[in-house]
Write a protein that holds these residues in place. Structure first.
Motif, PDB file in Angstrom:
ATOM      1  N   THR A  76       0.858  -1.181   0.000  1.00  0.00           N
ATOM      2  CA  THR A  76       0.000   0.000   0.000  1.00  0.00           C
ATOM      3  C   THR A  76       0.895   1.231   0.000  1.00  0.00           C
ATOM      4  O   THR A  76       1.830   1.330   0.789  1.00  0.00           O
ATOM      5  CB  THR A  76      -0.875   0.034   1.269  1.00  0.00           C
ATOM      6  OG1 THR A  76      -1.417  -1.257   1.478  1.00  0.00           O
ATOM      7  CG2 THR A  76      -1.981   1.042   1.138  1.00  0.00           C
ATOM      8  N   GLU A  77       0.564   2.144  -0.904  1.00  0.00           N
ATOM      9  CA  GLU A  77       1.392   3.340  -0.965  1.00  0.00           C
ATOM     10  C   GLU A  77       1.196   4.178   0.286  1.00  0.00           C
ATOM     11  O   GLU A  77       0.080   4.393   0.718  1.00  0.00           O
ATOM     12  CB  GLU A  77       1.005   4.150  -2.206  1.00  0.00           C
ATOM     13  CG  GLU A  77       2.227   4.620  -2.940  1.00  0.00           C
ATOM     14  CD  GLU A  77       1.907   4.953  -4.375  1.00  0.00           C
ATOM     15  OE1 GLU A  77       1.929   6.161  -4.670  1.00  0.00           O
ATOM     16  OE2 GLU A  77       1.636   4.022  -5.158  1.00  0.00           O
ATOM     17  N   ILE A 112       2.005  11.128   2.361  1.00  0.00           N
ATOM     18  CA  ILE A 112       2.910  12.140   2.915  1.00  0.00           C
ATOM     19  C   ILE A 112       2.484  12.454   4.355  1.00  0.00           C
ATOM     20  O   ILE A 112       3.319  12.573   5.248  1.00  0.00           O
ATOM     21  CB  ILE A 112       2.882  13.423   2.052  1.00  0.00           C
ATOM     22  CG1 ILE A 112       3.299  13.103   0.612  1.00  0.00           C
ATOM     23  CG2 ILE A 112       3.771  14.511   2.658  1.00  0.00           C
ATOM     24  CD1 ILE A 112       2.953  14.207  -0.381  1.00  0.00           C
ATOM     25  N   THR A 113       1.156  12.541   4.545  1.00  0.00           N
ATOM     26  CA  THR A 113       0.636  12.865   5.884  1.00  0.00           C
ATOM     27  C   THR A 113       1.137  11.871   6.930  1.00  0.00           C
ATOM     28  O   THR A 113       1.448  12.253   8.066  1.00  0.00           O
ATOM     29  CB  THR A 113      -0.917  12.875   5.849  1.00  0.00           C
ATOM     30  OG1 THR A 113      -1.341  13.780   4.829  1.00  0.00           O
ATOM     31  CG2 THR A 113      -1.501  13.301   7.171  1.00  0.00           C
ATOM     32  N   ASP A 114       1.199  10.588   6.542  1.00  0.00           N
ATOM     33  CA  ASP A 114       1.605   9.548   7.511  1.00  0.00           C
ATOM     34  C   ASP A 114       3.121   9.407   7.641  1.00  0.00           C
ATOM     35  O   ASP A 114       3.588   8.623   8.475  1.00  0.00           O
ATOM     36  CB  ASP A 114       1.001   8.192   7.106  1.00  0.00           C
ATOM     37  CG  ASP A 114      -0.504   8.177   7.305  1.00  0.00           C
ATOM     38  OD1 ASP A 114      -0.949   8.577   8.398  1.00  0.00           O
ATOM     39  OD2 ASP A 114      -1.229   7.797   6.362  1.00  0.00           O
TER      40      ASP A 114
END
Ligand code: MBD
Ligand code: FE
Length: 313
Positions: free
Chosen positions: A5-6, A9-11
């Motif tokens: 799963t890609e 950026i937030t994570d």
């Protein structure tokens, strides 16, 4: 092709560390409650920017919209329009149920147009200080506890719009307390007031709230309604409204304030005997509405809301 799963950026550790730092989580100074909320607001806002691919230009358009909304003092109108003031009612309802509170007249949103300190009358009052070509309306009923026992000495704080949908104080062409009163119930818990039939409210057509509603394909109208704060000794204060059943917007309120149990019929009174009994000489409209207040209990959310409000001049 990757089967992983890609990640967003937030994570990413870098963004998460940024949000922590933004909210002051690396210091003991400051307000822990506010830190927790700001951490969440910033991280969720960034997630929206990423998920919906909000462009920098869109972002700054939104900031400019909010700036102008504040400048025009329209957040009090935008929040009901976005359903958030109603959503808060749903949350308070749920907390009350969890605290064992059930029954009583339903609450609904206060809206942005209350002014504290209206003249206080005993038993009954006349609200229409300004001469206006309105239809005479008499509203009467009782304030009781949830068990139906009358509450003498309760206070019905009422405010409503004129025939143009405008509220005194905000509409400076009206006298300061026009269509605003506090009425203390009599020995039987009864209140009564004479006024004029209000018309529905419409958002200022050039305002920020209407601007957004236009983009959503929505109207900015409220049905004709009358607002109340009702308080009685030993009971929880109630914020509510009645919505007039014959208004075409009664179930299509842009502010989501109409609720079951708060839609009232406006009854025409024309019969000479009934007119005489009410001390009236010309036909008028009548609404009967009783308020049932819940008794005070421990560990329930405070029903009295602290918020900035307009003041009389
Ligand atoms: C009103 O009169 C009102 O009651 C609300 C909730 C929003 C705008 C105008
Ligand atoms: Fe209103």
């Amino acid at each position: 092709m990757s089967t992983i799963t890609e990640s967003t950026i937030t994570d990413s550790p870098e963004a998460q560390a940024l949000f922590d730092k933004v909210a002051g989580l690396d210091t003991a100074a400051g307000n822990p409650r506010l830190k927790r909320i700001v951490r969440r607001v910033v991280a969720d806002a960034c997630r929206i920017i990423e998920d919906l691919d909000v462009t920098p230009s869109e972002f700054w358009t939104a900031m400019s919209y909010l700036t102008e909304t504040g400048r025009k003092n329209e957040f009090g109108l935008l929040m009901p329009g976005l359903g958030i003031e109603h959503f808060i009612d749903l949350c308070v309802d749920a907390k009350e149920r969890a605290a064992g509170i059930a029954g009583g007249t339903p609450r609904t949103i206060e809206g942005p147009l209350y002014v504290a300190g209206a003249p206080l009358a005993k038993g009954e009052a006349r609200l229409d200080d300004d001469p206006e070509d309105g239809e005479v309306l008499i509203v009467e009923g009782r304030v009781t506890g949830r068990d139906g026992a009358p509450l003498p000495g309760a206070v019905v704080d009422v405010w409503h719009a004129n025939t143009l949908g405008n509220y005194s104080v905000f509409d400076t062409s009206q006298s300061p307390w026009n269509l605003r009163r506090r009425i203390e119930t009599d020995g039987n818990g009864c209140y009564r007031f004479r006024s004029i039939l209000p018309r529905g409210y419409g958002c200022p057509p050039q305002g920020q709230t209407q601007k957004l509603l236009d983009q959503l394909g929505r109207h900015g109208r409220r049905p004709a309604h009358i607002h109340f704060f009702v308080s009685g000794p030993g009971h929880r204060q109630l914020t509510t409204q009645i919505n007039l059943a014959d208004d075409p917007y009664v179930h299509d309120d842009f502010a989501f304030g109409t609720r079951d149990g708060l839609v009232v019929e406006v009854a025409p009174v024309t019969d000479p005997a009934a007119l005489a009994a009410s001390g009236m000489t010309a036909p008028f409209s009548r609404i009967r509405f009783d308020f049932a207040l819940n008794p005070e209990v421990a560990h329930a959310p405070d029903p009295v809301v602290a918020r900035p409000r307009a003041e009389a001049a």
